[in-house]
Design a protein around this motif. Structure first.
Motif, mmCIF file in Angstrom:
data_model
loop_
_atom_site.group_PDB
_atom_site.id
_atom_site.type_symbol
_atom_site.label_atom_id
_atom_site.label_comp_id
_atom_site.label_asym_id
_atom_site.label_seq_id
_atom_site.Cartn_x
_atom_site.Cartn_y
_atom_site.Cartn_z
ATOM 1 N N ILE A 46 -5.093 -21.419 -25.151
ATOM 2 C CA ILE A 46 -4.147 -20.313 -25.225
ATOM 3 C C ILE A 46 -4.117 -19.556 -23.896
ATOM 4 C CG2 ILE A 46 -3.693 -18.075 -26.307
ATOM 5 C CD1 ILE A 46 -4.697 -19.356 -28.938
ATOM 6 N N GLU A 47 -5.281 -19.330 -23.292
ATOM 7 C CA GLU A 47 -5.343 -18.644 -22.001
ATOM 8 C C GLU A 47 -4.625 -19.447 -20.917
ATOM 9 O OE1 GLU A 47 -9.489 -17.975 -21.358
ATOM 10 O OE2 GLU A 47 -9.598 -16.415 -22.890
ATOM 11 N N ASP A 48 -4.811 -20.763 -20.922
ATOM 12 C CA ASP A 48 -4.129 -21.625 -19.943
ATOM 13 C C ASP A 48 -2.619 -21.591 -20.145
ATOM 14 O OD1 ASP A 48 -6.550 -22.330 -18.820
ATOM 15 O OD2 ASP A 48 -6.665 -24.272 -19.852
ATOM 16 N N ARG A 49 -2.198 -21.663 -21.385
ATOM 17 C CA ARG A 49 -0.771 -21.623 -21.674
ATOM 18 C C ARG A 49 -0.170 -20.281 -21.267
ATOM 19 N NH1 ARG A 49 -0.517 -23.172 -27.728
ATOM 20 N NH2 ARG A 49 1.664 -22.635 -27.450
ATOM 21 N N LEU A 50 -0.874 -19.207 -21.541
ATOM 22 C CA LEU A 50 -0.397 -17.884 -21.155
ATOM 23 C C LEU A 50 -0.313 -17.758 -19.631
ATOM 24 C CD1 LEU A 50 0.479 -15.032 -21.885
ATOM 25 C CD2 LEU A 50 -1.944 -14.395 -21.968
ATOM 26 N N ALA A 51 -1.309 -18.281 -18.919
ATOM 27 C CA ALA A 51 -1.296 -18.236 -17.445
ATOM 28 C C ALA A 51 -0.100 -19.007 -16.893
ATOM 29 C CB ALA A 51 -2.603 -18.783 -16.888
ATOM 30 N N ARG A 52 0.224 -20.160 -17.480
ATOM 31 C CA ARG A 52 1.385 -20.940 -17.012
ATOM 32 C C ARG A 52 2.689 -20.188 -17.295
ATOM 33 N NH1 ARG A 52 -1.549 -25.160 -19.149
ATOM 34 N NH2 ARG A 52 -0.180 -25.352 -20.945
ATOM 35 N N LEU A 53 2.775 -19.543 -18.468
ATOM 36 C CA LEU A 53 3.976 -18.754 -18.779
ATOM 37 C C LEU A 53 4.134 -17.585 -17.810
ATOM 38 C CD1 LEU A 53 3.903 -18.649 -22.680
ATOM 39 C CD2 LEU A 53 5.638 -19.738 -21.236
ATOM 40 N N GLU A 54 3.035 -16.895 -17.521
ATOM 41 C CA GLU A 54 3.103 -15.790 -16.564
ATOM 42 C C GLU A 54 3.535 -16.290 -15.195
ATOM 43 O OE1 GLU A 54 -0.852 -14.212 -16.916
ATOM 44 O OE2 GLU A 54 -0.231 -12.703 -18.368
ATOM 45 N N ALA A 55 2.979 -17.430 -14.772
ATOM 46 C CA ALA A 55 3.352 -17.996 -13.475
ATOM 47 C C ALA A 55 4.835 -18.361 -13.457
ATOM 48 C CB ALA A 55 2.491 -19.217 -13.161
ATOM 49 N N ARG A 56 5.317 -18.940 -14.541
ATOM 50 C CA ARG A 56 6.738 -19.318 -14.608
ATOM 51 C C ARG A 56 7.633 -18.079 -14.465
ATOM 52 N NH1 ARG A 56 8.086 -24.049 -15.832
ATOM 53 N NH2 ARG A 56 6.217 -24.482 -17.031
ATOM 54 N N PHE A 57 7.292 -16.988 -15.124
ATOM 55 C CA PHE A 57 8.064 -15.745 -15.000
ATOM 56 C C PHE A 57 7.971 -15.182 -13.584
ATOM 57 C CE2 PHE A 57 7.800 -15.476 -19.712
ATOM 58 C CZ PHE A 57 9.154 -15.347 -19.970
ATOM 59 N N GLU A 58 6.790 -15.216 -12.990
ATOM 60 C CA GLU A 58 6.619 -14.710 -11.624
ATOM 61 C C GLU A 58 7.428 -15.542 -10.629
ATOM 62 O OE1 GLU A 58 2.409 -14.566 -10.879
ATOM 63 O OE2 GLU A 58 2.074 -13.198 -12.561
ATOM 64 N N LEU A 59 7.473 -16.848 -10.826
ATOM 65 C CA LEU A 59 8.235 -17.719 -9.924
ATOM 66 C C LEU A 59 9.738 -17.498 -10.095
ATOM 67 C CD1 LEU A 59 5.996 -20.858 -10.241
ATOM 68 C CD2 LEU A 59 6.325 -19.468 -8.183
ATOM 69 N N SER A 60 10.176 -17.274 -11.304
ATOM 70 C CA SER A 60 11.584 -16.962 -11.537
ATOM 71 C C SER A 60 11.945 -15.631 -10.872
ATOM 72 C CB SER A 60 11.859 -16.907 -13.042
ATOM 73 O OG SER A 60 13.229 -16.690 -13.276
ATOM 74 N N ALA A 61 11.048 -14.664 -10.962
ATOM 75 C CA ALA A 61 11.276 -13.369 -10.315
ATOM 76 C C ALA A 61 11.290 -13.511 -8.796
ATOM 77 C CB ALA A 61 10.205 -12.366 -10.750
ATOM 78 N N LEU A 62 10.463 -14.396 -8.259
ATOM 79 C CA LEU A 62 10.455 -14.644 -6.815
ATOM 80 C C LEU A 62 11.821 -15.157 -6.367
ATOM 81 C CD1 LEU A 62 8.901 -14.918 -4.090
ATOM 82 C CD2 LEU A 62 8.267 -17.236 -4.852
ATOM 83 N N ARG A 63 12.372 -16.112 -7.104
ATOM 84 C CA ARG A 63 13.704 -16.625 -6.773
ATOM 85 C C ARG A 63 14.748 -15.507 -6.864
ATOM 86 N NH1 ARG A 63 12.167 -21.605 -10.342
ATOM 87 N NH2 ARG A 63 11.877 -23.267 -8.805
ATOM 88 N N ALA A 64 14.644 -14.676 -7.887
ATOM 89 C CA ALA A 64 15.595 -13.573 -8.055
ATOM 90 C C ALA A 64 15.474 -12.556 -6.919
ATOM 91 C CB ALA A 64 15.370 -12.893 -9.407
ATOM 92 N N ARG A 65 14.248 -12.265 -6.497
ATOM 93 C CA ARG A 65 14.058 -11.324 -5.378
ATOM 94 C C ARG A 65 14.669 -11.891 -4.094
ATOM 95 N NH1 ARG A 65 9.133 -10.621 -7.873
ATOM 96 N NH2 ARG A 65 8.037 -11.916 -6.380
ATOM 97 N N TYR A 66 14.554 -13.202 -3.890
ATOM 98 C CA TYR A 66 15.177 -13.847 -2.734
ATOM 99 C C TYR A 66 16.685 -13.543 -2.739
ATOM 100 C CZ TYR A 66 16.766 -17.638 0.317
ATOM 101 O OH TYR A 66 17.360 -18.378 1.313
ATOM 102 N N CYS A 67 17.324 -13.725 -3.886
ATOM 103 C CA CYS A 67 18.762 -13.453 -4.001
ATOM 104 C C CYS A 67 19.057 -11.967 -3.801
ATOM 105 C CB CYS A 67 19.277 -13.903 -5.360
ATOM 106 S SG CYS A 67 19.209 -15.685 -5.609
ATOM 107 N N TRP A 68 18.272 -11.113 -4.431
ATOM 108 C CA TRP A 68 18.464 -9.658 -4.350
ATOM 109 C C TRP A 68 18.400 -9.180 -2.901
ATOM 110 C CZ3 TRP A 68 19.842 -5.803 -7.537
ATOM 111 C CH2 TRP A 68 19.490 -4.496 -7.206
#
Length: 146
Positions: A5-27
């Protein structure tokens, strides 16, 4: 079970952070904030732009060179939007792709292929490669499109 569960949660958090990184690039690109865009990349980054209209690939290495490359950046010149994100995470590194559509007087569409690295707790672009489709699209064997 708890570790899974901790590993899955860490991957989900990373996925959200990476999506936000792409969005910040656009912003930051939309606002013409070159310094903020450059700060989203690792010190040893690689940025490429496969501009087939010029018959070559533009290749920029390192933050200083990226800052110089982006010197023409101006607020509102382009409004990039990313979508169709696919990301694979492996610890402190990740790879992914997304489609990018830029709205402007000179609109275009393409995709990015990204390599990410977690540095001091922050996800950054280590490699960002752009491949335009429209208005110019030439299939290329090195992208698996031949």
């Amino acid at each position: 079970m708890m570790r899974d569960i901790e590993d899955r949660l860490a991957r989900l958090e990373a996925r959200f952070e990476l999506s936000a990184l792409r969005a910040r690039y656009c912003w930051h690109t939309t606002r013409g904030d070159r310094d903020a865009v450059v700060a989203l990349f690792t010190e040893d980054c690689l940025f490429t732009n496969a501009r087939q209209s010029e018959g070559s690939v533009i290749e920029v290495r390192g933050r200083a060179a990226l800052s110089a490359y982006l010197s023409r950046m101006a607020p509102g010149r382009r409004v990039p939007m990313v979508m169709n994100e696919v990301t694979e995470i492996d610890g402190a590194t990740a790879q992914g792709t997304c489609v990018m559509q830029s709205v402007s007087d000179d609109p275009f569409v393409g995709h990015y292929i990204d390599d990410f690295r977690r540095v001091d707790g922050r996800w950054l672009f280590a490699v960002r490669r752009f491949f335009p489709y429209y208005p110019i699209y030439n299939p290329a064997p090195d992208r698996g499109e031949a």
